[in-house]
Design an enzyme around this catalytic site. Sequence first.
Site, PDB file in Angstrom:
ATOM      1  CG  ASN A  41      -0.258   0.174   2.527  1.00  0.00           C
ATOM      2  OD1 ASN A  41       0.970   0.154   2.597  1.00  0.00           O
ATOM      3  ND2 ASN A  41      -1.037   0.328   3.589  1.00  0.00           N
ATOM      4  CE1 TYR A  59       7.762  -3.556  13.417  1.00  0.00           C
ATOM      5  CE2 TYR A  59       9.386  -3.948  15.128  1.00  0.00           C
ATOM      6  CZ  TYR A  59       8.980  -4.070  13.816  1.00  0.00           C
ATOM      7  OH  TYR A  59       9.802  -4.696  12.899  1.00  0.00           O
TER       8      TYR A  59
HETATM    9  N1  NAD Z   1      14.677  -4.285   8.088  1.00  0.00           N
HETATM   10  C1  NAD Z   1      14.853  -4.722   9.308  1.00  0.00           C
HETATM   11  O1  NAD Z   1      15.924  -4.529   9.897  1.00  0.00           O
HETATM   12  C2  NAD Z   1      13.760  -5.516  10.005  1.00  0.00           C
HETATM   13  C3  NAD Z   1      14.036  -6.033  11.280  1.00  0.00           C
HETATM   14  C4  NAD Z   1      13.047  -6.775  11.902  1.00  0.00           C
HETATM   15  C5  NAD Z   1      11.854  -7.032  11.276  1.00  0.00           C
HETATM   16  N2  NAD Z   1      11.621  -6.507  10.046  1.00  0.00           N
HETATM   17  C6  NAD Z   1      10.318  -6.769   9.432  1.00  0.00           C
HETATM   18  O2  NAD Z   1      10.479  -7.043   8.039  1.00  0.00           O
HETATM   19  C7  NAD Z   1       9.371  -6.512   7.324  1.00  0.00           C
HETATM   20  C8  NAD Z   1       9.855  -5.604   6.202  1.00  0.00           C
HETATM   21  O3  NAD Z   1      10.604  -4.535   6.763  1.00  0.00           O
HETATM   22  P1  NAD Z   1      11.357  -3.475   5.860  1.00  0.00           P
HETATM   23  O4  NAD Z   1      12.599  -3.099   6.567  1.00  0.00           O
HETATM   24  O5  NAD Z   1      11.415  -3.974   4.485  1.00  0.00           O
HETATM   25  O6  NAD Z   1      10.347  -2.243   5.976  1.00  0.00           O
HETATM   26  P2  NAD Z   1       9.759  -1.295   4.809  1.00  0.00           P
HETATM   27  O7  NAD Z   1       9.018  -0.222   5.503  1.00  0.00           O
HETATM   28  O8  NAD Z   1      10.846  -0.910   3.867  1.00  0.00           O
HETATM   29  O9  NAD Z   1       8.759  -2.251   4.040  1.00  0.00           O
HETATM   30  C9  NAD Z   1       7.476  -2.574   4.515  1.00  0.00           C
HETATM   31  C10 NAD Z   1       6.530  -2.496   3.327  1.00  0.00           C
HETATM   32  O10 NAD Z   1       5.217  -2.878   3.772  1.00  0.00           O
HETATM   33  C11 NAD Z   1       4.284  -1.988   3.171  1.00  0.00           C
HETATM   34  N3  NAD Z   1       3.076  -1.998   4.003  1.00  0.00           N
HETATM   35  C12 NAD Z   1       2.945  -1.569   5.283  1.00  0.00           C
HETATM   36  N4  NAD Z   1       1.679  -1.753   5.713  1.00  0.00           N
HETATM   37  C13 NAD Z   1       1.003  -2.325   4.684  1.00  0.00           C
HETATM   38  C14 NAD Z   1      -0.334  -2.777   4.513  1.00  0.00           C
HETATM   39  N5  NAD Z   1      -1.246  -2.660   5.491  1.00  0.00           N
HETATM   40  N6  NAD Z   1      -0.692  -3.320   3.322  1.00  0.00           N
HETATM   41  C15 NAD Z   1       0.217  -3.449   2.314  1.00  0.00           C
HETATM   42  N7  NAD Z   1       1.496  -3.043   2.425  1.00  0.00           N
HETATM   43  C16 NAD Z   1       1.884  -2.486   3.593  1.00  0.00           C
HETATM   44  C17 NAD Z   1       4.991  -0.654   3.133  1.00  0.00           C
HETATM   45  O11 NAD Z   1       4.430   0.255   2.206  1.00  0.00           O
HETATM   46  C18 NAD Z   1       6.406  -1.093   2.746  1.00  0.00           C
HETATM   47  O12 NAD Z   1       6.564  -1.133   1.341  1.00  0.00           O
HETATM   48  C19 NAD Z   1       8.464  -5.817   8.328  1.00  0.00           C
HETATM   49  O13 NAD Z   1       7.449  -6.715   8.716  1.00  0.00           O
HETATM   50  C20 NAD Z   1       9.395  -5.565   9.490  1.00  0.00           C
HETATM   51  O14 NAD Z   1       8.699  -5.516  10.710  1.00  0.00           O
HETATM   52  C21 NAD Z   1      12.544  -5.739   9.389  1.00  0.00           C
END
Ligand code: NAD
Length: 328
Positions: free
Chosen positions: A37, A161
Site C-alpha cells: 500500500n 510494534y
Molecule cells: N529491516 C529490518 O531490519 C527488520 C528487522 C526486523 C523485522 N523486520 C520486518 O520485516 C518486514 C519488512 O521490513 P522493511 O525493513 O522492508 O520495511 P519497509 O518499511 O521498507 O517495508 C514494509 C513495506 O510494507 C508496506 N506496508 C505496510 N503496511 C502495509 C499494509 N497494510 N498493506 C500493504 N502493504 C503495507 C509498506 O508500504 C512497505 O513497502 C516488516 O514486517 C518488518 O517488521 C525488518
Amino acid sequence: MANQRKTVLITGGCGFLGSHLAETHLKDGYQVICVDNFSTSTQSNASFLNSLGTDKLVIVEADVIEPWSTWADSLPEGWLEDLSHVYHFASPASPPLYQLLALETMWVNTIGLSNALSFADKFGARVVFASTSEIYGDAEVSPQTEDYKGNVNTLGPRSCYDEAKRFGESLLFTHNWKKNTKHGMVRIFNTYGPRMNPADGRVVINFLVQALQGGPLTIYGDGSQTRSFCYVDDLIRGIRTYAASKFCEPINIGNPSEFTILGLVQEVEKLFAPAVFERSFHPFPQDDPRQRRPDITRARTQLSWEPRVPLADGLSRMLDWLKTQPLS
Ligand SMILES: NC(=O)c1ccc[n+]([C@@H]2O[C@H](COP(=O)([O-])OP(=O)(O)OC[C@H]3O[C@@H](n4cnc5c(N)ncnc54)[C@H](O)[C@@H]3O)[C@@H](O)[C@H]2O)c1
C-alpha cells in the site's frame, strides 16, 4: 509439492526487504506477486522491480488488512494454483514510522497476518512471517536465544510494534496447532542495505544520509547501546533457506557481530575519511533496547546459515547505492 511450485506472494513487496525477496525470486524464475500500500515505501523499489523487465511480476497496490478477494481474482490465470509461499513482510518497521502509523502497525501484523494465513491455506502454500528481534524488548540477556521470552512493555511507544509482532507469532503458532498447518516465522535482527527508504529513520541509513549531507550524525543516548547489523543479501539467503525448510519454530536471522552506536559512527567515518562528523546527542528514547545481539546457533545448526558480509563491506555497498539516489 509446495517447494516445486513457482509463484510467491510478498506482502510489503515494494519495501526494503520485500523488494530483495522479489528480486531474488524473479532471478530464480518465480512468478512474483508484490502487494503493497506504499505507506512506508516510495514507488522507487516498484520502479526498480519493473525495470527488471519481466512478465513474471505483478505489483498490486492494496492494503493487506482489507479482504484479498478484491484483487486476487484479477491475477494472471494459473499463478495462484502454483503458489508456494506467502511472505508476510508488510509492516512499518522503523520506530518513527511505526509510531506514526501505530494502529496500522498493529492491524497489519494481526489482521493482515490472519488474511495471509487464510489465503495461503486455500492454495496449500507456506506463510513466512517477518517477526523481529524487538519481540525480546529491552533484553536482560545477551546474546538473545530463541528461548528467551523477552522484556517488553505493553504500554510504551514501542508496544504497537513489539506486541503486534508477539501477537503475530502467537497467532501463527496457534493457527499451526489448531489447523495442522506448517507456516513459519523468522526473527529478523537489524538489517541494512540498498533500497532502504532514505527517510526511514533507522540508524544505518540515517548516518549515511547525514554523512552525505555533511553531518551532524544524530545519536540517541550516549551511543554506548549496542546493535548488530546484518547485510541484506545475508538476511535474504537466510530467510529463503528457512522458507524452504519445514521449520515452524522461530529462528533468529541476524549478524552476531555487535557494535556500539559510537562504533558504527567510526565505521561510517572510515568510508568518508578523512572527514570527521559532528555528533548531535539526543535523549535516549523510552524502552529502546540497550543491547541487541542474536544467538544464531539455531540458524547455524538447523539451516547451515550464517552471515558472510562484514559491516565495512556492507556499508560501502550501501553507500555506493545511496550516492545514486536523490536525497532531499
Ligand atoms: N529491516 C529490518 O531490519 C527488520 C528487522 C526486523 C523485522 N523486520 C520486518 O520485516 C518486514 C519488512 O521490513 P522493511 O525493513 O522492508 O520495511 P519497509 O518499511 O521498507 O517495508 C514494509 C513495506 O510494507 C508496506 N506496508 C505496510 N503496511 C502495509 C499494509 N497494510 N498493506 C500493504 N502493504 C503495507 C509498506 O508500504 C512497505 O513497502 C516488516 O514486517 C518488518 O517488521 C525488518
